[in-house]
Design an enzyme around this catalytic site. Structure first.
Site, PDB file in Angstrom:
ATOM      1  CG  HIS A  68     -95.896 -12.948  33.157  1.00 39.10           C
ATOM      2  ND1 HIS A  68     -96.213 -11.975  32.472  1.00 39.10           N
ATOM      3  CD2 HIS A  68     -97.044 -13.893  32.630  1.00 39.10           C
ATOM      4  CE1 HIS A  68     -97.388 -11.855  31.870  1.00 39.10           C
ATOM      5  NE2 HIS A  68     -97.841 -13.032  32.076  1.00 39.10           N
ATOM      6  CG  ASP A 153     -98.628  -6.670  26.462  1.00 38.75           C
ATOM      7  OD1 ASP A 153     -98.730  -5.577  26.205  1.00 38.75           O
ATOM      8  OD2 ASP A 153     -97.994  -7.254  27.687  1.00 38.75           O
ATOM      9  CD  GLU A 216    -108.245  -2.295  30.115  1.00 39.64           C
ATOM     10  OE1 GLU A 216    -107.673  -2.368  29.254  1.00 39.64           O
ATOM     11  OE2 GLU A 216    -107.996  -3.250  31.358  1.00 39.64           O
ATOM     12  CG  ASP A 299    -106.891 -10.912  34.886  1.00 40.53           C
ATOM     13  OD1 ASP A 299    -106.105 -11.557  34.047  1.00 40.53           O
ATOM     14  OD2 ASP A 299    -107.299  -9.674  34.441  1.00 40.53           O
TER      15      ASP A 299
HETATM   16  P1  IMP Z   1    -101.407 -13.973  29.905  1.00 39.02           P
HETATM   17  O1  IMP Z   1    -101.284 -13.107  28.754  1.00 39.02           O
HETATM   18  O2  IMP Z   1    -101.812 -15.218  30.112  1.00 39.02           O
HETATM   19  O3  IMP Z   1     -99.910 -13.603  30.621  1.00 39.02           O
HETATM   20  O4  IMP Z   1    -102.129 -12.924  31.203  1.00 39.02           O
HETATM   21  C1  IMP Z   1    -101.746 -11.832  31.764  1.00 39.02           C
HETATM   22  C2  IMP Z   1    -101.864 -10.617  30.764  1.00 39.02           C
HETATM   23  O5  IMP Z   1    -103.039 -10.398  30.318  1.00 39.02           O
HETATM   24  C3  IMP Z   1    -101.285  -9.119  31.236  1.00 39.02           C
HETATM   25  O6  IMP Z   1     -99.774  -9.374  31.249  1.00 39.02           O
HETATM   26  C4  IMP Z   1    -102.000  -8.349  30.257  1.00 39.02           C
HETATM   27  O7  IMP Z   1    -101.261  -8.257  29.223  1.00 39.02           O
HETATM   28  C5  IMP Z   1    -103.331  -9.009  30.093  1.00 39.02           C
HETATM   29  N1  IMP Z   1    -104.370  -8.437  30.828  1.00 39.02           N
HETATM   30  C6  IMP Z   1    -104.967  -9.085  31.921  1.00 39.02           C
HETATM   31  N2  IMP Z   1    -105.789  -8.243  32.521  1.00 39.02           N
HETATM   32  C7  IMP Z   1    -105.721  -7.012  31.787  1.00 39.02           C
HETATM   33  C8  IMP Z   1    -106.810  -5.825  31.803  1.00 39.02           C
HETATM   34  O8  IMP Z   1    -107.449  -5.797  32.431  1.00 39.02           O
HETATM   35  N3  IMP Z   1    -106.701  -5.276  30.822  1.00 39.02           N
HETATM   36  C9  IMP Z   1    -105.576  -5.374  29.905  1.00 39.02           C
HETATM   37  N4  IMP Z   1    -104.714  -6.269  29.639  1.00 39.02           N
HETATM   38  C10 IMP Z   1    -104.939  -7.077  30.589  1.00 39.02           C
HETATM   39 ZN    ZN Z   2    -108.719  -8.298  30.105  1.00 39.74          ZN
END
Ligand code: IMP
Ligand code: ZN
Length: 359
Positions: A68, A153, A216, A299
């Site tokens: 980030h 989130d 999870e 991811d």
């Molecule tokens: P973004 O939403 O595009 O910034 O992707 C990263 C965000 O996705 C992280 O900060 C988490 O909030 C969420 N995230 C990514 N992988 C996971 C996971 O395996 N479990 C829960 N949240 C995840």
């Molecule tokens: Zn996920």
């Protein structure tokens, strides 16, 4: 991967339904971002985890904080979103639902509104540049059709969740069908889903589809009972739903009765150690019951994988035949949040490609 079977998995038409934008950024794109921001002193090993390595879930979430920092402006988001879409297309993904948490960064002028607009602009540009579905070209260049899920989130609590739902609703109404749903994600050990129920219910009422990370970690049993009553349209992970791992028959019943597809991310779960090894992955439990399971990457950048590798891993671990693998990828079409005509187009594409790829 031996080259012949690697080719099969690459050519296999695929649907990706669980991909977090910032977790999907490739090491090549990361290198570009690191060059742009040398003062951050971020190195490669800080934004990705090798397949052989294992991390705690907490350590995995630390990686997102680093990413980030690197992706903190509209310009960065446009760059990463376009690259991620192109990479999925090159990997044989024909339909993609990308998800991301809108952020604001005062220093760069980034707002949550601009964040979503920029992802949508990336999707629009990719479409214009030909990275989109076209049934006439199924045998040619990789094509990809893209949709977007706005992510909540859970760490940010109920008020932010409600604001995000309002934003998602506005974009659902004005994005020409690109914004289709809401994701619930973030550190599963933080907060309780019951506080987020009003926001999730509102999202559902206004027509947003719900893709929720569920069970999870083992401590989420009560939360999952509650969230499954909504019900969600898809489940992310669902690692601890079944009784063999501390879930319950009641949870399994709810999932089965409502036939809620589960997005399964093998490498992510093994690296993050919520699953002890590939052969112990809950894919087996649900797949054996004939439940809709969709293989996804979660991811791909952070966990050094791609969707072709995830299919190959599932096939080798669970002894799936080529026909099984084909059916698995085809079944994912029915689990998308796409409107019926798009699903039909995808079905047609799969039918056309079948003879060519599955000799
Ligand atoms: P973004 O939403 O595009 O910034 O992707 C990263 C965000 O996705 C992280 O900060 C988490 O909030 C969420 N995230 C990514 N992988 C996971 C996971 O395996 N479990 C829960 N949240 C995840
Ligand atoms: Zn996920």
């Amino acid at each position: 991967m031996d080259t012949e079977s690697a080719l099969f998995y690459r050519q296999l038409p695929k649907v990706e339904l669980h991909a977090h934008l910032n977790g999907s950024v490739s090491s090549e794109t990361m290198d570009l971002l690191m060059k742009r921001k040398p003062h951050l002193n971020i190195e490669r090993g800080m934004t990705a985890i090798l397949r052989e390595q294992r991390r705690s879930l907490d350590e995995c979430f630390q990686v997102f904080k680093v990413i980030h920092q690197l992706v903190d402006s509209g310009e960065d988001i446009l760059l990463v979103a376009k690259a991620v879409i192109q990479e999925f297309a090159a990997d044989g993904v024909k339909y993609l639902e990308l998800r991301s948490t809108p952020r604001e960064v005062t220093e760069t002028g980034l707002t949550k509104q601009i964040y979503i607009e920029t992802v949508l602009e990336a999707i629009r540009q990719c479409k214009q540049e030909g990275v989109d579905i076209d049934v006439r070209h199924t045998g040619g260049i990789s094509t990809c059709l893209n949709r977007f899920l706005v992510a909540v989130d859970r760490r940010h609590g109920p008020e932010v969740a409600m604001e995000t739902v309002k934003l998602a609703e506005d974009f659902m109404l004005c994005s020409g069908g690109t914004v289709v749903g809401l994701d619930l994600s973030g550190d599963p050990t933080v907060g309780h889903g019951k506080t987020l129920l009003p926001a999730l219910q509102k999202a559902k009422n206004c027509g947003l589809k719900l893709a929720l990370h569920l069970s999870e970690v083992p401590s989420q049993r009560d939360e999952s009972e509650l969230l499954l009553n909504l019900p969600p349209d898809r489940i992310g992970h669902g690692t601890f739903l079944h009784p063999e791992v501390g879930g319950s028959d009641s949870l399994v019943d709810k999932v089965c009765k409502q036939n809620i597809p589960i997005e399964m991310c093998l490498t992510s779960n093994v690296i993050g150690q919520t699953v002890p090894s590939y052969d112990k992955h809950h894919f087996q439990y649900w797949y054996n019951r004939g439940h809709p399971c969709v293989l996804c990457t979660d991811d791909k950048g952070v966990f050094s994988t791609d969707l072709s590798q995830e299919y190959q891993l599932a096939a080798s671990t669970f002894k799936l035949s080529a026909e099984d693998v084909w059916n698995l990828s085809q079944q994912a079409i029915g689990c998308t949040f796409a409107p019926e005509p798009i699903k039909q187009k995808l079905e047609k594409m799969w039918a056309e490609l079948k003879q060519q790829i599955l000799q």
